[in-house]
Write a protein that holds these residues in place. Structure first.
Motif, PDB file in Angstrom:
ATOM      1  N   GLY A 251       7.094   2.397   3.641  1.00 27.26           N
ATOM      2  CA  GLY A 251       6.652   1.359   4.495  1.00 27.26           C
ATOM      3  C   GLY A 251       5.339   1.085   4.551  1.00 27.26           C
ATOM      4  O   GLY A 251       4.626   0.788   5.378  1.00 27.26           O
ATOM      5  N   TYR A 252       4.568   1.750   3.259  1.00 24.61           N
ATOM      6  CA  TYR A 252       3.163   1.859   3.577  1.00 24.61           C
ATOM      7  C   TYR A 252       2.664   0.632   2.618  1.00 24.61           C
ATOM      8  O   TYR A 252       3.322   0.033   1.504  1.00 24.61           O
ATOM      9  N   PRO A 253       1.408   0.017   2.853  1.00 25.35           N
ATOM     10  CA  PRO A 253       0.988  -1.408   2.372  1.00 25.35           C
ATOM     11  C   PRO A 253       1.289  -1.131   0.653  1.00 25.35           C
ATOM     12  O   PRO A 253       0.501  -0.185   0.357  1.00 25.35           O
ATOM     13  N   TYR A 254       1.621  -1.808  -0.065  1.00 22.47           N
ATOM     14  CA  TYR A 254       1.896  -1.753  -1.645  1.00 22.47           C
ATOM     15  C   TYR A 254       1.296  -2.713  -2.229  1.00 22.47           C
ATOM     16  O   TYR A 254       0.786  -4.014  -1.797  1.00 22.47           O
ATOM     17  N   ASP A 255       0.765  -2.455  -3.629  1.00 17.74           N
ATOM     18  CA  ASP A 255       0.170  -3.553  -4.718  1.00 17.74           C
ATOM     19  C   ASP A 255       0.603  -3.192  -5.968  1.00 17.74           C
ATOM     20  O   ASP A 255       1.603  -2.545  -5.955  1.00 17.74           O
ATOM     21  N   PRO A 256      -0.163  -3.938  -6.903  1.00 16.62           N
ATOM     22  CA  PRO A 256       0.618  -3.613  -8.248  1.00 16.62           C
ATOM     23  C   PRO A 256       0.722  -2.194  -8.845  1.00 16.62           C
ATOM     24  O   PRO A 256       1.302  -2.058  -9.887  1.00 16.62           O
ATOM     25  N   ALA A 257       0.189  -1.176  -7.894  1.00 19.00           N
ATOM     26  CA  ALA A 257       0.328   0.205  -8.565  1.00 19.00           C
ATOM     27  C   ALA A 257       1.875   0.666  -8.548  1.00 19.00           C
ATOM     28  O   ALA A 257       2.153   1.671  -9.134  1.00 19.00           O
ATOM     29  N   LEU A 258       2.399  -0.225  -7.629  1.00 24.40           N
ATOM     30  CA  LEU A 258       3.968   0.278  -7.652  1.00 24.40           C
ATOM     31  C   LEU A 258       4.596   0.075  -9.068  1.00 24.40           C
ATOM     32  O   LEU A 258       5.414   0.803  -9.327  1.00 24.40           O
ATOM     33  N   ASP A 259       4.142  -0.746  -9.706  1.00 23.27           N
ATOM     34  CA  ASP A 259       4.636  -0.926 -11.334  1.00 23.27           C
ATOM     35  C   ASP A 259       4.327   0.329 -12.065  1.00 23.27           C
ATOM     36  O   ASP A 259       5.180   0.625 -12.813  1.00 23.27           O
TER      37      ASP A 259
ATOM     38  N   LYS B  92       0.938   8.339   8.574  1.00 20.10           N
ATOM     39  CA  LYS B  92       0.323   7.689   9.845  1.00 20.10           C
ATOM     40  C   LYS B  92       0.537   6.167   9.733  1.00 20.10           C
ATOM     41  O   LYS B  92       0.741   5.491  10.573  1.00 20.10           O
ATOM     42  N   LYS B  93      -0.079   5.771   8.403  1.00 22.12           N
ATOM     43  CA  LYS B  93      -0.384   4.395   8.272  1.00 22.12           C
ATOM     44  C   LYS B  93       1.103   3.652   7.726  1.00 22.12           C
ATOM     45  O   LYS B  93       1.099   2.517   7.907  1.00 22.12           O
ATOM     46  N   ALA B  94       2.112   4.418   7.424  1.00 24.03           N
ATOM     47  CA  ALA B  94       3.280   3.799   6.922  1.00 24.03           C
ATOM     48  C   ALA B  94       4.224   3.602   8.173  1.00 24.03           C
ATOM     49  O   ALA B  94       4.407   4.243   9.141  1.00 24.03           O
ATOM     50  N   LYS B  95       4.790   2.362   7.839  1.00 29.74           N
ATOM     51  CA  LYS B  95       5.826   1.756   8.962  1.00 29.74           C
ATOM     52  C   LYS B  95       7.111   2.571   9.221  1.00 29.74           C
ATOM     53  O   LYS B  95       7.328   2.602  10.365  1.00 29.74           O
ATOM     54  N   PHE B  96       7.453   3.141   8.182  1.00 25.92           N
ATOM     55  CA  PHE B  96       8.706   4.378   8.546  1.00 25.92           C
ATOM     56  C   PHE B  96       8.428   5.784   8.310  1.00 25.92           C
ATOM     57  O   PHE B  96       9.282   6.592   8.154  1.00 25.92           O
ATOM     58  N   GLY B  97       7.037   6.066   8.631  1.00 31.10           N
ATOM     59  CA  GLY B  97       6.632   7.353   8.464  1.00 31.10           C
ATOM     60  C   GLY B  97       7.248   8.403   9.485  1.00 31.10           C
ATOM     61  O   GLY B  97       7.791   9.332   9.094  1.00 31.10           O
ATOM     62  N   ASP B  98       7.409   7.925  10.561  1.00 30.54           N
ATOM     63  CA  ASP B  98       8.100   8.573  11.731  1.00 30.54           C
ATOM     64  C   ASP B  98       9.526   8.978  11.403  1.00 30.54           C
ATOM     65  O   ASP B  98      10.076   9.962  12.082  1.00 30.54           O
TER      66      ASP B  98
END
Length: 381
Positions: free
Chosen positions: A237-245, A288-294
């Motif tokens: 749940g970390y902000p993503y961009d075209p790097a996911l491809d 820490k920045k990830a929504k589902f990190g915890d």
């Protein structure tokens, strides 16, 4: 006398006919609608059926995916300059409002990509046109031979493809990604199944933009992209961009070369564990920045690994601390010391490992870009 007798019978006859016709009419409509789609909204394919007012004739079914089923058809009524009997692939979108909207979005994306690549040099499958058939959106594509999953199954089962074939495919995939980046589109479902090749297996085309979105649209969802090719930022749940491809291409290239899936995790939790075994721990800033990190890590950076209890069969959580990779790409891809490789082959394999390593950086900001990949020694030769 005759006339009177006929008149008395007439209303009875009309009454009878009315009784038969009234229920039959709606039943006929229902039957027609039911035969067009199944309970899940997939079109019921009829071989030999003509689509778009007789322009195309279906001759085989290519199977179904999440959004649609695909058929192979021949052109019966060609447009000026089009060849009669030409084969095309037609994607028949499921008859559901959300699927229909997604289909329209895909058409929009494909038009955008076609306009940006008028000479067809960037290896994205060509959409020819779209039309509607019995409540289904139909998208017409150029016909290709098979997908890369079938290629690996047929020509490299459990052993993979020749490294030079992998290099040629990698070059074409990064050209496709460079076009996507240029027009600001994320494919978000790159995997061997969504990459088609021609009859000679020399040219590939990236297909199925059903999950594609504008690069600025990045709603956090942990299930975007097929699981084995899903980047860590999606899962966390970390902000993503075209790097996911780029991550998905890294997983795909590994699979092409080895014939094996790189991260065969049964769940998102297991996927993260496999990623860390290959690449080491995630940096704390990213967690820490990830929504589902915890959900996955404790305050000390320990990973909550969900495993099956061997005796009871239920899920148990175990704390796992990973600092260094347990078996990196080099260990997985280099042959044993007993196997002698030619110097040029060894050099090519080392540059392939380096490219994969750059595609599979856990931090998306550190991943290689399509432009950088196209100038990488493995691609450039």
């Amino acid at each position: 006398m005759f006339a009177v007798a006929d008149a008395s019978k007439k209303p009875k006859k009309i009454k009878k006919v009315k009784k038969v016709i009234k229920p039959a009419a709606p039943a006929l409509v229902t039957t027609t609608l039911d035969s067009a789609a199944d309970s899940e909204g997939y079109y019921n394919v009829i071989l030999g059926e003509q689509l778009d007012g007789g322009r195309y004739q279906v001759f085989s079914s290519l199977g179904k995916g999440m959004f649609a089923n695909v058929v192979r058809a021949r052109v019966l009524q060609p447009e000026p300059g089009e060849q009669q009997g030409k084969e095309v692939a037609i994607k028949i979108v499921r008859c559901q409002e959300s699927m229909y909207k997604a289909g329209l979005k895909e058409v929009q994306m494909l038009n955008k990509l076609r306009e940006a690549d008028p000479e067809d040099k960037k290896h994205i499958v060509r959409m020819e046109r779209s039309f509607e058939h019995r409540g289904h959106l139909c998208i017409v594509f150029e016909s290709m031979s098979m997908n890369l999953r079938e290629v690996v199954k047929r020509f490299g089962k459990d052993v993979g493809l020749n490294i030079r074939a992998v290099r040629a495919y990698a070059h074409q995939l990064f050209l496709a990604l460079s076009l996507l980046k240029k027009v600001g589109v994320m494919h978000a479902d790159i995997k061997p199944d969504n990459i088609l090749v021609n009859e000679q297996k020399t040219v590939l085309k990236l297909c199925d933009l059903g999950s594609a979105s504008d690069a600025s649209e990045n709603d956090i969802t942990p299930y975007l992209v097929s699981r084995f090719y899903r980047a860590p930022e999606i899962i966390l749940g970390y902000p993503y961009d075209p790097a996911l491809d780029i991550w998905s291409i890294g997983c795909t290239l590994y699979e092409l070369y080895t014939g094996k899936i790189l991260f065969p995790g049964r769940s998102n939790n297991q996927m993260l564990l496999l990623m860390m075994e290959l690449k080491g721990r995630f940096n704390s800033k990213m967690i820490k920045k990830a929504k589902f990190g915890d959900d996955y890590f404790d305050e000390m950076g320990g990973f909550n690994s969900v495993e099956k209890d061997r005796v009871l069969g239920n899920d148990v959580v175990k704390k796992v601390h990973i600092s260094k990779p347990s078996r990196d790409l080099r260990a997985r891809l280099l042959p044993s010391t007993s196997v002698k490789m030619k110097e040029d082959e060894s050099k090519l394999l080392m540059s392939f490992i380096d490219l994969l390593d750059k595609c599979l950086a856990l931090d998306p900001a550190r991943r290689i870009s399509p432009k950088e990949a196209l100038t990488h020694p493995f691609i450039r030769g």
